[in-house]
Design an enzyme around this catalytic site. Structure first.
Site, short mmCIF file in Angstrom:
data_model
loop_
_atom_site.label_atom_id
_atom_site.label_comp_id
_atom_site.label_asym_id
_atom_site.label_seq_id
_atom_site.Cartn_x
_atom_site.Cartn_y
_atom_site.Cartn_z
N SER A 118 -7.90 17.95 -24.20
CA SER A 118 -9.22 17.95 -24.81
C SER A 118 -9.34 19.05 -25.86
O SER A 118 -8.71 20.11 -25.73
CB SER A 118 -10.25 18.20 -23.70
OG SER A 118 -11.52 18.48 -24.24
N TYR B 221 -13.44 23.63 -16.24
CA TYR B 221 -12.88 22.37 -16.72
C TYR B 221 -11.86 22.64 -17.84
O TYR B 221 -10.73 22.13 -17.82
CB TYR B 221 -13.99 21.43 -17.22
CG TYR B 221 -13.45 20.24 -17.97
CD1 TYR B 221 -12.82 19.20 -17.28
CD2 TYR B 221 -13.54 20.15 -19.36
CE1 TYR B 221 -12.28 18.12 -17.97
CE2 TYR B 221 -13.01 19.07 -20.05
CZ TYR B 221 -12.39 18.06 -19.35
OH TYR B 221 -11.85 16.99 -20.04
N LYS C 63 -7.52 21.99 -18.24
CA LYS C 63 -6.77 21.29 -19.29
C LYS C 63 -5.71 22.22 -19.88
O LYS C 63 -4.59 21.80 -20.16
CB LYS C 63 -7.72 20.77 -20.38
CG LYS C 63 -8.62 19.63 -19.89
CD LYS C 63 -7.82 18.40 -19.49
CE LYS C 63 -8.66 17.32 -18.83
NZ LYS C 63 -7.87 16.20 -18.30
P1 NAD Z 1 -13.89 8.97 -16.45
O1 NAD Z 1 -14.54 9.81 -15.41
O2 NAD Z 1 -14.60 7.80 -16.97
O3 NAD Z 1 -12.45 8.48 -15.95
C1 NAD Z 1 -11.68 9.20 -15.02
C2 NAD Z 1 -11.25 8.22 -13.93
O4 NAD Z 1 -10.46 8.93 -12.97
C3 NAD Z 1 -12.44 7.62 -13.18
O5 NAD Z 1 -12.29 6.23 -13.11
C4 NAD Z 1 -12.36 8.26 -11.78
O6 NAD Z 1 -12.82 7.39 -10.76
C5 NAD Z 1 -10.87 8.56 -11.67
N1 NAD Z 1 -10.56 9.67 -10.78
C6 NAD Z 1 -11.20 10.88 -10.70
N2 NAD Z 1 -10.62 11.64 -9.76
C7 NAD Z 1 -9.61 10.91 -9.23
C8 NAD Z 1 -8.65 11.16 -8.21
N3 NAD Z 1 -8.64 12.31 -7.53
N4 NAD Z 1 -7.75 10.20 -7.92
C9 NAD Z 1 -7.77 9.02 -8.58
N5 NAD Z 1 -8.66 8.71 -9.55
C10 NAD Z 1 -9.57 9.66 -9.87
O7 NAD Z 1 -13.49 9.96 -17.65
P2 NAD Z 1 -12.99 9.63 -19.11
O8 NAD Z 1 -14.04 10.04 -20.06
O9 NAD Z 1 -12.41 8.28 -19.19
O10 NAD Z 1 -11.84 10.71 -19.23
C11 NAD Z 1 -10.47 10.40 -18.96
C12 NAD Z 1 -9.62 11.65 -19.19
O11 NAD Z 1 -9.82 12.13 -20.51
C13 NAD Z 1 -9.95 12.82 -18.26
O12 NAD Z 1 -8.74 13.47 -17.94
C14 NAD Z 1 -10.82 13.70 -19.11
O13 NAD Z 1 -10.74 15.04 -18.70
C15 NAD Z 1 -10.19 13.50 -20.47
N6 NAD Z 1 -11.11 13.76 -21.60
C16 NAD Z 1 -12.31 13.10 -21.68
C17 NAD Z 1 -13.16 13.36 -22.75
C18 NAD Z 1 -14.52 12.70 -22.84
O14 NAD Z 1 -15.37 13.23 -23.56
N7 NAD Z 1 -14.76 11.58 -22.19
C19 NAD Z 1 -12.77 14.27 -23.75
C20 NAD Z 1 -11.54 14.90 -23.66
C21 NAD Z 1 -10.70 14.64 -22.56
C1 WQD Z 2 -22.20 16.89 -28.70
C2 WQD Z 2 -23.26 17.58 -29.57
C3 WQD Z 2 -24.58 19.20 -28.36
C4 WQD Z 2 -26.52 16.27 -25.72
C5 WQD Z 2 -18.29 17.78 -24.13
C6 WQD Z 2 -17.36 18.66 -23.33
C7 WQD Z 2 -15.96 18.54 -23.82
C8 WQD Z 2 -15.49 17.08 -23.91
C9 WQD Z 2 -16.52 16.18 -24.52
C10 WQD Z 2 -14.04 16.48 -22.09
C11 WQD Z 2 -23.37 19.08 -29.29
C12 WQD Z 2 -25.45 18.04 -28.83
C13 WQD Z 2 -25.74 16.86 -26.70
C14 WQD Z 2 -27.96 16.32 -25.86
C15 WQD Z 2 -27.68 17.49 -27.94
N1 WQD Z 2 -15.19 16.51 -22.63
N2 WQD Z 2 -26.30 17.46 -27.79
N3 WQD Z 2 -28.46 16.92 -26.98
O1 WQD Z 2 -20.31 19.41 -25.97
O2 WQD Z 2 -18.87 18.46 -27.81
O3 WQD Z 2 -18.19 18.16 -25.49
O4 WQD Z 2 -17.82 16.41 -24.00
O5 WQD Z 2 -13.04 17.04 -22.39
O6 WQD Z 2 -15.15 19.27 -22.93
O7 WQD Z 2 -17.81 20.01 -23.45
O8 WQD Z 2 -20.13 16.89 -26.34
O9 WQD Z 2 -21.70 15.02 -26.32
O10 WQD Z 2 -22.20 17.03 -24.87
O11 WQD Z 2 -22.41 17.24 -27.34
O12 WQD Z 2 -28.20 18.03 -28.93
O13 WQD Z 2 -28.69 15.84 -25.00
O14 WQD Z 2 -24.53 17.03 -29.23
O15 WQD Z 2 -25.25 20.41 -28.46
O16 WQD Z 2 -23.65 19.71 -30.51
P1 WQD Z 2 -19.44 18.35 -26.42
P2 WQD Z 2 -21.66 16.48 -26.13
#
Ligand code: NAD
Ligand code: WQD
Length: 345
Positions: free
Chosen positions: A126, A150, A154
């Site tokens: 991330s 978190y 990562k």
């Molecule tokens: P999500 O929560 O939708 O998907 C994660 C999946 O993993 C879920 O289906 C959950 O049920 C499963 N899971 C959780 N713990 C588990 C366990 N112990 N064993 C088996 N399954 C388990 O999240 P997402 O948004 O699809 O994110 C997927 C990956 O991408 C994660 O590693 C997350 O950290 C990373 N990521 C997400 C974002 C984002 O903003 N969505 C950004 C950067 C990185």
């Molecule tokens: C985006 C922008 C907020 C909600 C988070 C995690 C990051 C990653 C993705 C997994 C920011 C603004 C948001 C609201 C707002 N996840 N905002 N009102 O913070 O970039 O990232 O999700 O890896 O680790 O920190 O994403 O969608 O929360 O925010 O004004 O109700 O929207 O301040 O500028 P963020 P976000």
């Protein structure tokens, strides 16, 4: 013969979209998910989308016995590892749960893979590993800065994988640092729909546009950005899914390990996203400017050229398309059915 892939977390938001992309690319895929943050009905919808039965194991990545059984049964060629906990605020309250699933779970998976002789893995990292970066757009060379547990998981995951590669060159690892995934599959069969009040911007706006939440709180308008609101690099989840197919192809083809940002290289402010969503939904999105959110970063934008050079990755979808697909999903028949414990996909 088709190469066999284990997709952990494949029932979740990004995982379900990646499942479709992998099937389209001709891989044989088995999903492992414990459904802590996913809706069981996603399996039927994936079958509908791909026209094929889904191979799925309901299990926890920390369960070594079940994992070893799956590797013995399927002889996987590679793993795409999504399964993790991902809520930043929750990680501050329950750090041990995050260390357990995201770090111990990864180590458990790697041990089972090693024993089975499967040493190719794509890892979900991330942009959060950059903390508050010195440079935007942010290159992959920017230093690690953990902002919360978190983010620490990562960083630790990346370090564990790098040290594994250093110790044994048979390991081939693709580390993908996602910026802000948004949008949904155009079929409206899969998408992101947190059952509780969403933390992330686009699902929150979607619920405001749909009339389920009264107004958006815009967290601060005094940042050093063109309109004062936070700027992010939103990437369509379908583009992101394609990045995983390219990453896997590099690992399975020439055995080319890599570390890349997956973003568009372009930033959009909160107010720009509001405007785009209004256009896409043809609904009003009332908002109020409030205090900055603790721990927020002013600007996250990817330097996106390395992913293009190394993987040939280019995004195709615009912010308007992210909003349109989100709206189609949120107003479609499936977004609200049979919510899982936390309700994704
Ligand atoms: P999500 O929560 O939708 O998907 C994660 C999946 O993993 C879920 O289906 C959950 O049920 C499963 N899971 C959780 N713990 C588990 C366990 N112990 N064993 C088996 N399954 C388990 O999240 P997402 O948004 O699809 O994110 C997927 C990956 O991408 C994660 O590693 C997350 O950290 C990373 N990521 C997400 C974002 C984002 O903003 N969505 C950004 C950067 C990185
Ligand atoms: C985006 C922008 C907020 C909600 C988070 C995690 C990051 C990653 C993705 C997994 C920011 C603004 C948001 C609201 C707002 N996840 N905002 N009102 O913070 O970039 O990232 O999700 O890896 O680790 O920190 O994403 O969608 O929360 O925010 O004004 O109700 O929207 O301040 O500028 P963020 P976000």
């Amino acid at each position: 013969m088709a190469e066999k892939i284990l997709l952990t977390g494949g029932a979740g938001y990004i995982g379900s979209h990646t499942y479709v992309a992998l099937i389209d690319a001709g891989y044989e895929v088995t999903i492992l998910d414990n459904f802590t943050n996913a809706n069981r009905s996603v399996v039927d919808r994936l079958e509908q989308l791909t026209g094929k039965p889904v191979s799925i194991a309901e299990a926890d990545i920390r369960d070594a016995t079940t994992l070893a059984g799956l590797f013995a049964e399927h002889q996987f060629d590679a793993v795409v590892h999504f399964a993790a906990l991902k809520a930043v605020g929750e990680s501050v309250e329950r750090p041990l749960d995050y260390f357990d699933v995201n770090i111990s779970g990864l180590i458990n998976l790697l041990r089972v893979m090693d024993a089975a002789g499967c040493r190719r893995i794509v890892f979900s990292s991330s942009a959060t590993v950059y903390g508050v970066p010195d440079e935007t757009p942010t290159p992959e060379t920017a230093e690690f800065r953990a902002m919360n547990p978190y983010g620490q998981t990562k960083i630790s995951g990346e370090q564990i994988l790098n040290q594994l590669v250093a110790a044994d060159e048979r390991w081939k690892v693709g580390i993908l640092r996602y910026f802000n995934p948004a949008g949904a599959h155009d079929s409206a069969l899969i998408g992101e729909d947190p059952r509780d009040i969403p933390n992330n911007l686009m699902p929150y706006i979607a619920k405001v546009a749909a009339g389920e939440l009264a107004e958006l709180q815009v967290f601060g308008d005094d940042y050093d950005t063109p309109d004062g609101t936070g700027v992010r690099d939103y990437i369509h989840v379908v583009d992101l899914a394609k990045g995983h197919v390219l990453s896997l192809a590099a690992l399975l083809g020439e055995g080319q390990g890599h570390l890349v940002n997956l973003g568009t290289g372009e930033g959009h402010s909160v107010l720009e996203v509001v405007s785009a969503y209004k256009r896409a939904s043809n609904r009003d999105v009332p908002y109020r400017i409030t205090e900055r959110r603790a721990g927020d970063v002013p600007v996250y934008v990817a330097r996106a050229d390395k992913a293009e050079e190394v993987l040939g990755f280019r995004t195709e979808h615009t912010l308007d398309q992210m909003c349109a697909s989100s709206w189609k999903w949120i107003t479609g028949p499936h977004s609200q059915e049979d919510p899982g414990p936390e309700g994704n996909a």
